[in-house]
Scaffold this motif. Structure first.
Motif, PDB file in Angstrom:
ATOM      1  N   PRO B 169      -9.682  17.548  18.116  1.00  0.00           N
ATOM      2  CA  PRO B 169      -9.339  16.031  17.764  1.00  0.00           C
ATOM      3  C   PRO B 169     -10.041  15.238  18.980  1.00  0.00           C
ATOM      4  N   ASP B 170      -9.976  14.086  18.644  1.00  0.00           N
ATOM      5  CA  ASP B 170     -10.419  13.254  19.937  1.00  0.00           C
ATOM      6  C   ASP B 170      -9.505  12.819  21.071  1.00  0.00           C
ATOM      7  N   SER B 171      -8.338  13.418  20.694  1.00  0.00           N
ATOM      8  CA  SER B 171      -7.297  13.371  21.900  1.00  0.00           C
ATOM      9  C   SER B 171      -7.034  14.677  22.531  1.00  0.00           C
ATOM     10  N   ALA B 172      -7.868  15.392  22.280  1.00  0.00           N
ATOM     11  CA  ALA B 172      -7.846  16.916  22.941  1.00  0.00           C
ATOM     12  C   ALA B 172      -8.232  16.974  24.386  1.00  0.00           C
ATOM     13  N   HIS B 173      -7.567  17.778  25.108  1.00  0.00           N
ATOM     14  CA  HIS B 173      -8.195  18.021  26.676  1.00  0.00           C
ATOM     15  C   HIS B 173      -9.755  18.452  26.636  1.00  0.00           C
ATOM     16  N   GLY B 174     -10.423  17.889  27.711  1.00  0.00           N
ATOM     17  CA  GLY B 174     -11.839  17.983  27.783  1.00  0.00           C
ATOM     18  C   GLY B 174     -12.393  19.441  27.856  1.00  0.00           C
ATOM     19  N   THR B 175     -11.211  20.216  28.182  1.00  0.00           N
ATOM     20  CA  THR B 175     -11.500  21.543  28.305  1.00  0.00           C
ATOM     21  C   THR B 175     -12.009  22.231  26.890  1.00  0.00           C
ATOM     22  N   ASN B 176     -11.380  21.684  25.898  1.00  0.00           N
ATOM     23  CA  ASN B 176     -11.510  22.187  24.571  1.00  0.00           C
ATOM     24  C   ASN B 176     -13.083  22.285  24.044  1.00  0.00           C
ATOM     25  N   PRO B 177     -13.617  20.847  24.026  1.00  0.00           N
ATOM     26  CA  PRO B 177     -15.082  20.788  23.594  1.00  0.00           C
ATOM     27  C   PRO B 177     -16.053  21.569  24.776  1.00  0.00           C
ATOM     28  N   ALA B 178     -15.566  21.766  25.993  1.00  0.00           N
ATOM     29  CA  ALA B 178     -16.384  22.352  26.967  1.00  0.00           C
ATOM     30  C   ALA B 178     -16.183  23.751  26.928  1.00  0.00           C
ATOM     31  N   SER B 179     -15.108  24.249  26.264  1.00  0.00           N
ATOM     32  CA  SER B 179     -15.106  25.771  26.001  1.00  0.00           C
ATOM     33  C   SER B 179     -15.868  26.282  25.063  1.00  0.00           C
ATOM     34  N   ALA B 180     -15.829  25.204  23.907  1.00  0.00           N
ATOM     35  CA  ALA B 180     -16.642  25.652  22.565  1.00  0.00           C
ATOM     36  C   ALA B 180     -18.207  25.803  23.088  1.00  0.00           C
ATOM     37  N   ALA B 181     -18.668  24.506  24.001  1.00  0.00           N
ATOM     38  CA  ALA B 181     -19.958  24.736  24.242  1.00  0.00           C
ATOM     39  C   ALA B 181     -20.205  25.870  24.997  1.00  0.00           C
ATOM     40  N   MET B 182     -19.636  26.581  25.971  1.00  0.00           N
ATOM     41  CA  MET B 182     -19.585  27.589  26.794  1.00  0.00           C
ATOM     42  C   MET B 182     -19.838  28.685  25.805  1.00  0.00           C
ATOM     43  N   ALA B 183     -18.992  28.655  24.808  1.00  0.00           N
ATOM     44  CA  ALA B 183     -18.918  30.209  23.830  1.00  0.00           C
ATOM     45  C   ALA B 183     -20.096  30.257  22.958  1.00  0.00           C
ATOM     46  N   GLY B 184     -20.957  28.902  22.853  1.00  0.00           N
ATOM     47  CA  GLY B 184     -22.292  28.770  22.109  1.00  0.00           C
ATOM     48  C   GLY B 184     -21.869  28.049  20.661  1.00  0.00           C
ATOM     49  N   PHE B 185     -20.850  27.365  20.605  1.00  0.00           N
ATOM     50  CA  PHE B 185     -20.525  26.563  19.550  1.00  0.00           C
ATOM     51  C   PHE B 185     -20.941  25.149  19.544  1.00  0.00           C
ATOM     52  N   THR B 186     -21.398  24.503  18.721  1.00  0.00           N
ATOM     53  CA  THR B 186     -21.462  23.085  18.593  1.00  0.00           C
ATOM     54  C   THR B 186     -20.110  22.420  18.642  1.00  0.00           C
ATOM     55  N   ALA B 187     -19.470  21.445  19.379  1.00  0.00           N
ATOM     56  CA  ALA B 187     -18.169  21.084  19.448  1.00  0.00           C
ATOM     57  C   ALA B 187     -18.000  19.779  18.546  1.00  0.00           C
ATOM     58  N   VAL B 188     -17.209  19.590  17.628  1.00  0.00           N
ATOM     59  CA  VAL B 188     -17.496  18.326  16.755  1.00  0.00           C
ATOM     60  C   VAL B 188     -15.932  17.583  16.887  1.00  0.00           C
ATOM     61  N   THR B 189     -15.849  16.384  17.000  1.00  0.00           N
ATOM     62  CA  THR B 189     -14.768  15.670  17.016  1.00  0.00           C
ATOM     63  C   THR B 189     -14.122  15.187  16.034  1.00  0.00           C
ATOM     64  N   VAL B 190     -12.748  15.284  15.881  1.00  0.00           N
ATOM     65  CA  VAL B 190     -12.074  14.821  14.837  1.00  0.00           C
ATOM     66  C   VAL B 190     -11.229  13.564  15.024  1.00  0.00           C
ATOM     67  N   GLN B 191     -11.374  12.626  14.439  1.00  0.00           N
ATOM     68  CA  GLN B 191     -10.591  11.516  14.518  1.00  0.00           C
ATOM     69  C   GLN B 191      -9.033  11.584  14.575  1.00  0.00           C
ATOM     70  N   SER B 192      -8.330  11.102  15.468  1.00  0.00           N
ATOM     71  CA  SER B 192      -6.909  10.597  15.120  1.00  0.00           C
ATOM     72  C   SER B 192      -6.383   9.528  14.255  1.00  0.00           C
ATOM     73  N   THR B 193      -5.330   9.657  13.732  1.00  0.00           N
ATOM     74  CA  THR B 193      -4.486   8.343  13.267  1.00  0.00           C
ATOM     75  C   THR B 193      -4.160   7.526  14.451  1.00  0.00           C
ATOM     76  N   PRO B 194      -3.953   6.236  14.151  1.00  0.00           N
ATOM     77  CA  PRO B 194      -2.971   5.376  15.182  1.00  0.00           C
ATOM     78  C   PRO B 194      -1.873   6.124  15.708  1.00  0.00           C
ATOM     79  N   GLN B 195      -1.198   6.918  14.919  1.00  0.00           N
ATOM     80  CA  GLN B 195       0.028   7.510  15.477  1.00  0.00           C
ATOM     81  C   GLN B 195      -0.266   8.833  16.590  1.00  0.00           C
ATOM     82  N   GLY B 196      -1.444   9.184  16.287  1.00  0.00           N
ATOM     83  CA  GLY B 196      -2.103  10.247  17.262  1.00  0.00           C
ATOM     84  C   GLY B 196      -1.989  11.580  16.652  1.00  0.00           C
ATOM     85  N   PHE B 197      -1.785  11.549  15.290  1.00  0.00           N
ATOM     86  CA  PHE B 197      -1.921  12.875  14.627  1.00  0.00           C
ATOM     87  C   PHE B 197      -3.394  13.025  13.997  1.00  0.00           C
ATOM     88  N   VAL B 198      -3.694  14.057  13.694  1.00  0.00           N
ATOM     89  CA  VAL B 198      -4.814  14.318  13.193  1.00  0.00           C
ATOM     90  C   VAL B 198      -5.102  13.609  11.916  1.00  0.00           C
TER      91      VAL B 198
END
Lengths: 448, 491, 133
Positions: B169-198
């Motif tokens: 999600p867009d609210s995730a810690h920056g480590t999440n997408p960075a770890s994904a990239a290091m492991a060889g994946f493409t990181a894709v962001t999922v939007q949150s609702t205004p309440q902060g949920f997925v």
């Protein structure tokens, strides 16, 4: 409860202020069907006294390097830690703070990291150091990832004399990336420049060499570095920081990047962690360096101060395009290393390195002498504080067991990592070992 | 009472010929170095470190330490970092020679007590996670993420599935997408609702056969428990993907609910956060992971096995991703986590989370009318307040408030994270603070928001220096000390 | 150069085209004053090196401020022929003269080569007015 404050009266007042009926009500947003309907199945809680007694009992079931005489190496070493290091690092203001996001409230840590970085650049002859990575192996892996990104090439060349765990970690890290790992055999215990010359070309991103290597042998670093650089590859030196008390600094033989296991610099053995990943580079690579970096600047009154800088490299800003995912690093161990280097100074480090050299050479010679022809040096090139002997009778495990029975952690069989050297025996000697301990080891093995 | 002389840098304090540590004369034959080593490898001179006497070093670092705020000295509500009290009993245990002075290559037979401790820790973590298989190897949370994603990659590779994407999600810690990239994946962001949920619609759009893992922090970085978690897990599992739980916020749910029960296949713990291992000025941490039995074969080596003869390290695991670090995990931190868990037991842990959530909600109730909390009037263990209104009305930013709090003797909350809240102040009081401390902190905020903006823009006023010039630091990086800088005049 | 004479991308680059002697077009690009203000103090600039092939709508550089990093997107497909190293080394130039000495890249492009959607000054002004600042 151990560390809680709120009395029943406090809790009632707080719930009233919140407008919640009960403590349970606070968890209303956790759907009931997801809640654990039972207690966790955990061992019963212990008071401090019970915990202390229980932990001491468990500790007593281990045979520590204070009880046994340690001749183990292989990347972790029983060096002397001056009392100053433990005393200063135990200050709560250091160890109960966190990453210095608020510079004004963290000047102590920021300046300590700045000093650590300066000490590391001076130790290695590099231009820039970060404020630490996890350990030696992950630092080596990060240096390789940096090289792949910086060169746009995909081949990584390293010798078999590089620490096996470093090679394994590298293989793990690269498993799903577009990179090729080329491991060069080192039948003579070190990488021959001619062999490297054959292996590097315009596709080579980096050459990673450990010096002294896993066998304690010193590699021909100046020649290897120039071979790597001739074809535009980056040269990464993995070093033993203690050895830099007497050995030429990587910056002086052309390394582009230096990585090291910093455990030796005032950090306890602690069964393998936490340790200290050291990483430093030349200036042109600075913006590709992973991890935190403390930088010096001024405030609006012109006063010198420090701040985490070049943060756009990092995961919290650049996310999937960050130089690394690292966030929490090994700050306390970097602090310990800075204190250690400050208290040792150039002369102290030189003495530690020199003692390691003298003593390890002495033990190697005496073991061979005492063995009556059974043991012989495995490799010809010079060693620093660690060495490999070959057991002509092929019973290295028995030597280690015999040593243990007499109170010695008597090295490790090399065959554990290198089947081709099943008769190899790896031993390390630090400045802490005495003549009588070394003679004791020789004596207990003499009759075998 | 500031000692400015002692806190000059080590290099300014350095005086040729001084030294702090003297080692014994050699008790074995000595020789000239050039007789033992080739000249081309020998340094001409020792490395140019600082030269200091031992008392210099002590006074220097002791004075430096007093220039930090810390949990031992101050309230430290740094959101997402769980700055709870660090028990002194844990320090004493971790420093026992029988636990601290163990070499990682010692024979298993000589470390049975430690292996028993670590084995018990792994079992306790598995129970808390609701996931059966644990690796104690990762050195920190981000390392746990990377390790888990490599486990997932190995799992899919073995099954012959080509899955290239990791969602977060867009609210995730920056480590999440960075770890994904290091492991060889493409990181894709999922939007949150205004309440902060997925945002389930956005998740549905992005969920396909290419998705390996959905990384979710729950409670999320807004301090909200996403009640859709089971639906999310069903959607991701339905598409053949795995759920990764970022365990940064486990302090909210210990013994309340378990990631394995709400659909996670893998997760990490942050022992330095949840289980009170001190943060050490930026580490060390420990980021053990727990995974489902399907993923257990891929866990890194070594693992601890219990046999009739005792405990032993297992290295030979054919499907393992291999090693992720030089030696066994960050044992010193793991021992402290073990102490913490053994001190609390099941009821104690549940009480930890209950009181952490009580403290956070109480603080929220005390400040939400001056600093609105967009996600509502309830939270889990932390909440994100916004200074957006204050910024619009009076020009006072989240950073101004954070800096001014330092003058009041409080460490600042996390600011400007998560990015989905404008002028964010992320506040996590933890359970180890009293109502009196929370009240004092709330009172300080009440005063600060009424102070003149001009005063706040230049805060802090009572610290050794005011805000550092970060632009200068980044444009012209000075990352080590150089003698060319003019020495300050002696006071 | 006066901004009224330039064309603009939706991602806040400006561009102007000149015809070269060989019939190809030279696109000179930079970033707009509006974007520079939003980015606050710049700390670092990375520009594609001369010789690099760039694609319309794809990154051709990076702009960093203390706590943010943004891509610079190429308005056209073509080859970078010059990067403004003076601006890279003296970032103040961008703020002082964004449409003149603060230019960033010159890209050689061909008639009919791909371009991103380009706005005139009035349309770009309208877009900026709609964005939260």
């Amino acid at each position: 409860m151990a560390y809680l404050f709120n009395t029943p009266e406090d809790q009632q007042a707080m719930l009233a202020a919140i407008g919640a009926a009960s403590l349970d009500d606070l968890f209303a947003m956790v759907p009931r069907e997801l809640r654990l309907a039972r207690e966790l199945d955990l061992p019963p809680a212990l008071t401090e006294m019970e915990l202390w007694h229980h932990a001491q009992k468990l500790a007593a079931q281990n045979r520590s390097c204070r009880e046994l005489v340690c001749f183990l190496g292989g990347g972790a070493y029983d060096h002397f830690v001056p009392a100053v290091v433990d005393q200063l690092a135990a200050r709560g203001e250091f160890y109960t703070s966190y990453t210095p996001y608020q510079a004004e409230a963290s000047k102590g840590n920021l300046q300590a990291f700045f000093e650590y970085q300066t000490l590391i650049t001076r130790l290695t002859g590099m231009d820039v150091s970060n404020a630490s990575l996890y350990d030696g192996a992950t630092a080596a892996a990060e240096a390789v990832l940096l090289s792949l990104a910086a060169t746009g090439r995909r081949r990584v060349v390293l010798p078999e004399s590089l620490h096996p765990a470093y090679r394994q970690v590298l293989a793990t890290y690269l498993a799903h990336l577009d990179a090729e790992l080329v491991t060069l055999p080192t039948p003579q215990g070190s990488l021959l420049p001619d062999d490297l010359a054959q292996a590097v070309d315009e596709q080579t991103a980096c050459v990673l060499v450990q010096h002294p290597n896993f066998f304690g042998v010193l590699e021909e670093m100046p020649a290897l570095a120039s071979l790597a650089k001739r074809c535009g590859a980056l040269f990464i030196a993995a070093v033993d920081p203690i050895s830099l008390g007497i050995l030429k600094r990587p910056g002086d033989y052309g390394a582009d990047l230096v990585v090291a296991e910093g455990q030796s610099l005032g950090n306890p053995l602690q069964y393998g962690g936490p340790y200290l990943g050291i990483m430093a580079c030349r200036e042109p690579l600075m913006r590709r360096l992973p991890g935190r970096i403390a930088g010096q600047t001024t405030d609006r009154h012109g006063r010198t101060c420090y701040v985490l800088t070049l943060q756009t490299r990092e995961q919290h800003i650049r996310r999937e395009r960050a130089t690394s995912n690292i966030c929490t690093n090994q700050g306390l161990l970097a602090l310990r290393a800075a204190i250690y280097l400050a208290v040792m100074g150039p002369q102290g480090l030189r003495e530690a390195a020199t003692l390691c050299l003298y003593k390890s050479r002495y033990l190697a010679r005496r073991l061979v002498e005492a063995s009556g022809g059974r043991l012989a040096p495995a490799f010809q090139r010079p060693t620093f504080k660690e060495f490999v002997l070959r057991d002509r009778s092929g019973r290295v495990e028995a030597l280690v067991e015999q040593g243990l029975a007499a109170g010695y952690l008597a090295g490790v069989p090399l065959g554990r990592w290198y089947p081709q050297w099943a008769d190899g025996w790896l031993l390390a000697v630090t400045e802490q070992r005495t003549l009588s301990e070394m003679e004791g080891l020789c004596a207990c093995l003499a009759g075998m | 009472m500031r000692n400015q002389q002692a806190t000059r840098t080590l290099f300014e304090l350095s005086k040729p010929g001084l030294r702090g540590c003297r080692l014994p004369e050699p008790d074995v034959p000595a020789a000239a170095l050039h007789e033992l080593l080739p000249a081309e490898l020998l340094a001409d001179a020792p490395p140019p470190l600082a030269e200091l006497a031992e008392p210099d070093v002590v006074r220097h670092f002791t004075n430096l330490s007093t220039q930090n705020m810390s949990v031992d000295t101050h309230f430290y509500p740094l959101g997402s970092c769980t700055m709870k009290y660090n028990p002194k009993r844990n320090e004493r245990v971790a420093q026992l020679a029988g636990l601290a002075e163990l070499h990682p290559l010692q024979p298993d037979t000589t470390v049975q007590g430690l292996l028993a401790l670590l084995y018990e820790l792994a079992a306790m973590l598995a129970e808390i996670a609701g996931l059966p298989a644990v690796s104690l190897q990762p050195a920190a949370g981000a390392h746990g993420e990377l390790t888990s994603l490599l486990v997932a990659a190995a799992h899919f590779r073995r099954r012959g599935e080509q899955r290239t994407k990791v969602l977060a999600p867009d609210s995730a810690h920056g480590t999440n997408p960075a770890s994904a990239a290091m492991a060889g994946f493409t990181a894709v962001t999922v939007q949150s609702t205004p309440q902060g949920f997925v945002d389930l619609d956005d998740l549905r759009r992005k969920l396909d056969g290419q998705v390996a893992v959905f990384m979710i922090t729950n409670p999320n970085t807004l301090g909200m428990f996403d009640p859709q978690i089971r639906v999310i897990a069903e959607m991701v599992h339905g598409a053949g993907g795995l759920i990764y739980l970022d365990g940064a916020n486990m302090n909210a749910i210990l013994g309340i609910c378990r990631p394995g029960d709400f659909g996670a296949d893998m997760m990490h713990f942050n022992c330095h956060k949840t289980f009170s291992g001190p943060h050490g000025g930026g580490g060390p941490g420990a980021g053990p992971i727990a995974v489902s039995s399907d993923l257990a074969p891929y866990l890194p080596v070594p693992l601890i096995e219990r046999t009739a003869e005792g405990y032993r390290l297992v290295l030979d695991r054919p499907h393992s991703i291999g090693r992720v670090r030089s030696f066994f995990g960050n044992v010193g931190v793991l021992i402290r986590a073990w102490c913490y868990l053994r001190t609390h037991g099941a009821r104690g842990l549940r009480e930890v989370s209950t009181q952490a959530v009580l403290n956070a909600n109480y603080l929220l109730s005390r400040i939400q009318h001056i600093l609105p909390v967009p996600q509502g009037n309830r939270c889990m263990h932390e909440f994100v307040a916004s200074a957006a209104r204050l910024k619009a009305e009076r020009g006072v930013s989240a950073m101004d408030i954070a800096k001014r709090l330092l003058d009041y003797g409080f460490h600042a909350p996390t600011v400007y994270f998560p990015p989905i809240v404008k002028e964010a102040l992320m506040i996590e009081p933890t359970e180890t603070e009293s109502k009196e401390t929370l009240d004092a902190f709330a009172d300080a905020l009440h005063q600060i928001v009424q102070e003149p903006p001009e005063l706040l823009h230049h805060a802090p006023h009572s610290t050794l220096h005011s805000r550092p010039d970060e632009v200068q630091a980044a444009r012209h990086p000075v990352t080590s000390w150089h003698a060319t800088r003019p020495r300050p005049a002696s006071p | 150069m006066r901004p009224e004479e330039l064309l603009f991308t939706r991602t806040h680059e400006w561009v102007c085209f000149e015809r070269a002697a060989d019939g190809s077009q030279i696109a000179t690009m930079g970033i707009t004053a509006f974007a520079l203000e939003a980015l606050t103090d710049l700390t670092y600039l990375e520009l594609a090196a001369p010789g690099t092939q760039v694609t319309a709508g794809q990154p051709c550089g990076e702009i960093e401020s203390v706590k943010a990093v943004s891509d610079l997107y190429s308005p056209v497909t073509g080859e970078v022929i010059e990067a403004n190293l003076a601006a890279r080394d003296k970032l103040e130039l961008l703020n002082q003269d964004p449409y003149g000495s603060g230019w960033l890249l010159k890209i050689r492009t061909q008639e009919g080569a791909a371009r991103v959607e380009l706005l005139d000054y009035a349309a770009y002004q309208r877009q900026c007015a709609e964005e939260p600042h």
